[in-house]
Structures are given as structure tokens and as C-alpha cells.
Write a protein that holds these residues in place. Structure first.
Motif, PDB file in Angstrom:
ATOM      1  N   ALA A  67       0.873  -1.268   0.086  1.00  0.00           N
ATOM      2  CA  ALA A  67      -0.093   0.043  -0.022  1.00  0.00           C
ATOM      3  C   ALA A  67       0.939   1.264   0.111  1.00  0.00           C
ATOM      4  N   THR A  68       0.369   2.317  -0.373  1.00  0.00           N
ATOM      5  CA  THR A  68       1.031   3.673  -0.348  1.00  0.00           C
ATOM      6  C   THR A  68       0.164   4.268   0.803  1.00  0.00           C
ATOM      7  N   GLY A  69       0.236   5.799   0.670  1.00  0.00           N
ATOM      8  CA  GLY A  69       0.029   6.694   1.642  1.00  0.00           C
ATOM      9  C   GLY A  69       0.872   6.921   3.025  1.00  0.00           C
ATOM     10  N   SER A  70       0.195   7.616   3.933  1.00  0.00           N
ATOM     11  CA  SER A  70       1.301   7.846   5.031  1.00  0.00           C
ATOM     12  C   SER A  70       1.219   6.676   5.882  1.00  0.00           C
ATOM     13  N   THR A  71       0.064   5.880   5.956  1.00  0.00           N
ATOM     14  CA  THR A  71       0.371   4.693   6.951  1.00  0.00           C
ATOM     15  C   THR A  71       1.467   3.675   7.234  1.00  0.00           C
ATOM     16  N   PRO A  72       1.927   3.210   5.759  1.00  0.00           N
ATOM     17  CA  PRO A  72       2.981   2.307   5.706  1.00  0.00           C
ATOM     18  C   PRO A  72       4.298   2.570   5.664  1.00  0.00           C
ATOM     19  N   ASN A 126       1.622  -3.798  -6.000  1.00  0.00           N
ATOM     20  CA  ASN A 126       1.040  -2.436  -5.308  1.00  0.00           C
ATOM     21  C   ASN A 126      -0.508  -2.571  -5.442  1.00  0.00           C
ATOM     22  N   LEU A 127      -1.091  -2.217  -4.501  1.00  0.00           N
ATOM     23  CA  LEU A 127      -2.517  -2.139  -4.696  1.00  0.00           C
ATOM     24  C   LEU A 127      -3.172  -1.276  -5.755  1.00  0.00           C
ATOM     25  N   ASP A 128      -2.480   0.016  -5.913  1.00  0.00           N
ATOM     26  CA  ASP A 128      -3.129   0.972  -6.980  1.00  0.00           C
ATOM     27  C   ASP A 128      -2.124   2.056  -7.380  1.00  0.00           C
ATOM     28  N   GLU A 129      -2.516   2.695  -8.378  1.00  0.00           N
ATOM     29  CA  GLU A 129      -1.937   3.870  -9.034  1.00  0.00           C
ATOM     30  C   GLU A 129      -2.995   4.763  -9.616  1.00  0.00           C
ATOM     31  N   LEU A 140      -2.023  -3.001   4.121  1.00  0.00           N
ATOM     32  CA  LEU A 140      -3.003  -2.310   4.003  1.00  0.00           C
ATOM     33  C   LEU A 140      -3.251  -1.113   4.908  1.00  0.00           C
ATOM     34  N   GLY A 141      -3.823   0.081   4.326  1.00  0.00           N
ATOM     35  CA  GLY A 141      -4.297   1.271   5.070  1.00  0.00           C
ATOM     36  C   GLY A 141      -5.702   1.255   4.961  1.00  0.00           C
ATOM     37  N   LEU A 142      -6.351   2.353   5.493  1.00  0.00           N
ATOM     38  CA  LEU A 142      -7.919   2.303   5.537  1.00  0.00           C
ATOM     39  C   LEU A 142      -8.092   3.714   5.180  1.00  0.00           C
ATOM     40  N   GLY A 143      -9.140   3.921   4.302  1.00  0.00           N
ATOM     41  CA  GLY A 143      -9.249   5.316   3.884  1.00  0.00           C
ATOM     42  C   GLY A 143     -10.284   5.748   5.050  1.00  0.00           C
ATOM     43  N   GLY A 203     -13.463   4.286   4.668  1.00  0.00           N
ATOM     44  CA  GLY A 203     -13.589   2.817   4.786  1.00  0.00           C
ATOM     45  C   GLY A 203     -12.981   2.120   3.593  1.00  0.00           C
ATOM     46  N   HIS A 204     -12.368   2.591   2.528  1.00  0.00           N
ATOM     47  CA  HIS A 204     -11.993   2.272   1.271  1.00  0.00           C
ATOM     48  C   HIS A 204     -10.701   1.300   1.806  1.00  0.00           C
ATOM     49  N   ILE A 205     -10.557   0.222   0.908  1.00  0.00           N
ATOM     50  CA  ILE A 205      -9.129  -0.510   0.991  1.00  0.00           C
ATOM     51  C   ILE A 205      -8.743  -0.565  -0.459  1.00  0.00           C
ATOM     52  N   GLY A 206      -7.552  -0.311  -0.745  1.00  0.00           N
ATOM     53  CA  GLY A 206      -6.960  -0.185  -2.013  1.00  0.00           C
ATOM     54  C   GLY A 206      -7.802   1.381  -2.369  1.00  0.00           C
ATOM     55  N   PHE A 207      -8.203   1.283  -3.640  1.00  0.00           N
ATOM     56  CA  PHE A 207      -9.076   2.553  -4.107  1.00  0.00           C
ATOM     57  C   PHE A 207     -10.431   1.776  -4.424  1.00  0.00           C
ATOM     58  N   SER A 243      -5.797  15.599  -0.962  1.00  0.00           N
ATOM     59  CA  SER A 243      -5.371  16.979  -1.742  1.00  0.00           C
ATOM     60  C   SER A 243      -4.383  17.553  -0.908  1.00  0.00           C
ATOM     61  N   ARG A 244      -3.997  16.815   0.398  1.00  0.00           N
ATOM     62  CA  ARG A 244      -2.780  17.514   1.144  1.00  0.00           C
ATOM     63  C   ARG A 244      -1.579  17.073   0.386  1.00  0.00           C
ATOM     64  N   PHE A 245      -1.491  16.247  -0.778  1.00  0.00           N
ATOM     65  CA  PHE A 245      -0.318  16.042  -1.172  1.00  0.00           C
ATOM     66  C   PHE A 245      -0.068  16.591  -2.283  1.00  0.00           C
ATOM     67  N   LYS A 279      -9.183  10.521  12.744  1.00  0.00           N
ATOM     68  CA  LYS A 279     -10.002  10.652  11.118  1.00  0.00           C
ATOM     69  C   LYS A 279     -10.041   9.087  10.868  1.00  0.00           C
ATOM     70  N   LYS A 280      -9.560   8.316  11.183  1.00  0.00           N
ATOM     71  CA  LYS A 280     -10.003   6.675  10.918  1.00  0.00           C
ATOM     72  C   LYS A 280     -10.752   6.089  11.938  1.00  0.00           C
ATOM     73  N   ALA A 281     -11.433   6.926  12.824  1.00  0.00           N
ATOM     74  CA  ALA A 281     -11.988   6.151  14.069  1.00  0.00           C
ATOM     75  C   ALA A 281     -13.623   5.702  13.555  1.00  0.00           C
TER      76      ALA A 281
HETATM   77  C1  F6R Z   1      -3.032   3.387  -0.940  1.00  0.00           C
HETATM   78  C2  F6R Z   1      -4.281   2.963  -0.508  1.00  0.00           C
HETATM   79  C3  F6R Z   1      -5.138   3.442   0.310  1.00  0.00           C
HETATM   80  C4  F6R Z   1      -4.669   4.227   1.602  1.00  0.00           C
HETATM   81  C5  F6R Z   1      -5.764   4.747   2.400  1.00  0.00           C
HETATM   82  C6  F6R Z   1      -5.338   5.457   3.700  1.00  0.00           C
HETATM   83  O1  F6R Z   1      -2.267   2.459  -1.859  1.00  0.00           O
HETATM   84  O2  F6R Z   1      -4.499   1.862  -0.870  1.00  0.00           O
HETATM   85  O3  F6R Z   1      -6.247   2.609   0.531  1.00  0.00           O
HETATM   86  O4  F6R Z   1      -4.117   3.000   2.242  1.00  0.00           O
HETATM   87  O5  F6R Z   1      -6.211   5.814   1.596  1.00  0.00           O
HETATM   88  O6  F6R Z   1      -4.111   6.312   3.418  1.00  0.00           O
HETATM   89  P1  F6R Z   1      -3.291   7.108   4.347  1.00  0.00           P
HETATM   90  O7  F6R Z   1      -2.378   6.085   5.051  1.00  0.00           O
HETATM   91  O8  F6R Z   1      -2.644   8.130   3.919  1.00  0.00           O
HETATM   92  O9  F6R Z   1      -4.033   7.367   5.383  1.00  0.00           O
END
Ligand code: F6R
Length: 263
Positions: free
Chosen positions: A35-40, A65-68, A131-134, A137-141, A166-168, A201-203
Motif C-alpha cells: 500500500a502507499t499513503g502515510s500509514t505504511p 502494489n494495490l493501486d496507481e 493495507l491502510g484504511l481510507g 472505509g476504502h481499501i486500495g481504491f 489533496s494534502r499531497f 480521522k480513521k475512528a
Molecule cells: C493506498 C491505498 C489507500 C490508503 C488509504 C489510507 O495505496 O491503498 O487505501 O491505504 O487511503 O491512506 P493514508 O495511509 O494516507 O491515510
């Protein structure tokens, strides 16, 4: 589903990285779902350190990778290829040919998404999926209302995900609204899932995924049907869980049985 209430994101990263490194010892040709994003990021930092400081060998590892984002070239700083290079691939010795991303440029995307699935099958499936979690509740996209049996495909992102990410992007910079992503069915086929979720924000997403009904409105909730998933959540992300005492008791009892050599 196992829920680990962790005192800090850093302890969770230790646990996730250690499980990967242990698995690598028994299976040098480990297949990782990333996964990408801040979590991993902290997990990747630990894997890089294990390679540099302890000589851990990643030369037989395959990654998927999960997504692009659609149409962001790999040298674009916001692309997930760039992210992975910066946070992991530049710091370990995974051969370039073993690194895979879902198709995100060019034509024949439907066919190439099917080929991505085929490549995963050819190497024997994903051993460990990070995995991270949107916050939705999304996983991947796999956004809310995604088919719970979906495979790798092109998805339009929700307004919430676009806002979260959008923070990126700097003001005025164009942000992609479409991506390719492994499907929920693809993720469910992985043998082991390590999901981390941190912060307030993930609670809500954590509560819905762990204790809510299984629903495409919270794609993470389908992980309740996966036989070997662990959620690592810090106290803020765990805030809305109603069964925290039980999760803590489970950790205690499992630790005791492990110390007795019975697990
Ligand atoms: C990214 C991905 C997304 C993120 C999720 C959490 O490859 O699969 O599901 O894991 O959006 O993002 P962060 O970690 O930035 O809070």
C-alpha cells in the motif's frame, strides 16, 4: 479478525515489519502486496533498515502494489511508483522485474488489469498484504459501493478520497480523480492481511470495518470474512470501538499461550 490496540504507530510498524521479516526467513521468494499513503511509511523504513544494517536479502521477493493513479507517469512525485521508489524500492534489493503495479497508462486497461491478476496467480498469490484504511472505509481504491468480489480494475475516486489526498498536492496542481486498483476480491484472496489505521480521522472507518455490518458502504468491513487479518489501531483510531476490553483480553491470553509455547 484480530484487533491489536497499539500504544503507538511505531509499535505497530515494528510488529508489521517483524512479521514480514520473519516470513522472509522461511520464504525468501515472499510475495508482498503493498500500500502507499502515510500509514505504511514506517514499515518500509524498517524493511530498508533491515536490508542495510542486517543484510536482509530481498532479491527473490515479488511485490504487487494495490493501486496507481491513472495517467500519472512513474517519475511524477505524486505517483505511487515514485512513492514506492522513495520509501522502499531505493532501500532494498528487489529486482525491478519483480516489482508490479496495476496498469495506469496507455490503452487496453481492462485486458491489462486481467493480466495483473494473472501475474499474481503465476507467482502463487500474495503471501502478505499490507493495507491502510481510507477515512471512508476504502481499501486500495475500492471506494464505498465497490463490488465485494471485484478484481483489478479502473475506479473513479470519491470526493472524500480526493479531498483526503489533496494534502499531497499544491494549490492549482491538477489532482487525478481516477485510478487503477486491485479489487476487493483480489485483496480477499491474499493469504495474510496486516492493516494499520492511526489517528482520529480513521475512528469511524475502523468502527464500521471491525464492528459494523459487512457492507459495500464500508469496503474494509469485508475483511471480517478474511481468515487471517489483523488490524493494528492506535487509541485515537480505536476510539469508537465498543469491544476494546475484549480485544485487550484476547491479546493477553494469546501472549500467555505463546509464552507457554502452546500457539
Ligand atoms: C493506498 C491505498 C489507500 C490508503 C488509504 C489510507 O495505496 O491503498 O487505501 O491505504 O487511503 O491512506 P493514508 O495511509 O494516507 O491515510
Amino acid at each position: 479478525m484480530e484487533v491489536i490496540l497499539t500504544d503507538s504507530a511505531s509499535l505497530a510498524a515494528d510488529a508489521v515489519a517483524n512479521e514480514i521479516l520473519d516470513a522472509l526467513e522461511t520464504k525468501p521468494n515472499l510475495v508482498l502486496g503493498l500500500a502507499t499513503g502515510s500509514t505504511p511509511i514506517e514499515v518500509y523504513r524498517r524493511l530498508g533498515a533491515a536490508h542495510h544494517k542486517e543484510g536482509v536479502d530481498f532479491s527473490k521477493v515479488h511485490t504487487f502494489n494495490l493501486d496507481e493513479y491513472l495517467d500519472l507517469p512513474g517519475d511524477h512525485p505524486q505517483s505511487y511508483k515514485y512513492f514506492m521508489q522513495e520509501h522502499l524500492f531505493d532501500h532494498v534489493n528487489i529486482p525491478q522485474d519483480n516489482i508490479h503495479f496495476p496498469p495506469s497508462e496507455g490503452d487496453n486497461l481492462v485486458r491489462r488489469c486481467r493480466e495483473y491478476e494473472q501475474k499474481i496467480r503465476e507467482v502463487g498469490g500474495i503471501d502478505i498484504q499490507i493495507l491502510g484504511l481510507g477515512s471512508n472505509g476504502h481499501i486500495g481504491f475500492n471506494e464505498p459501493t465497490s463490488s465485494l468480489k471485484s478484481r483489478t480494475r479502473i475506479k473513479t475516486l470519491t470526493a472524500k478520497t480526493i479531498k483526503d489526498n489533496s494534502r499531497f498536492y499544491s494549490d492549482g496542481e491538477e489532482q487525478p480523480v481516477v485510478a487503477s486498483t486491485m479489487g476487493i476480491g483480489t485483496i480477499m484472496d491474499t493469504k495474510r492481511i496486516l492493516l494499520q489505521a492511526f489517528g482520529k480521522k480513521k475512528a469511524e472507518a475502523v468502527r464500521n470495518a471491525v464492528e459494523g455490518p459487512i457492507s459495500s458502504l464500508c469496503p474494509g468491513s469485508v475483511l471480517q470474512l478474511h481468515p487471517l487479518t489483523t488490524f493494528f489501531v492506535d487509541s485515537e483510531a480505536a476510539d469508537l470501538l465498543t469491544m476494546k476490553d475484549y480485544y485487550l483480553a484476547t491479546i493477553r491470553e494469546n501472549d500467555r499461550l505463546r509464552a507457554e509455547g502452546r500457539l
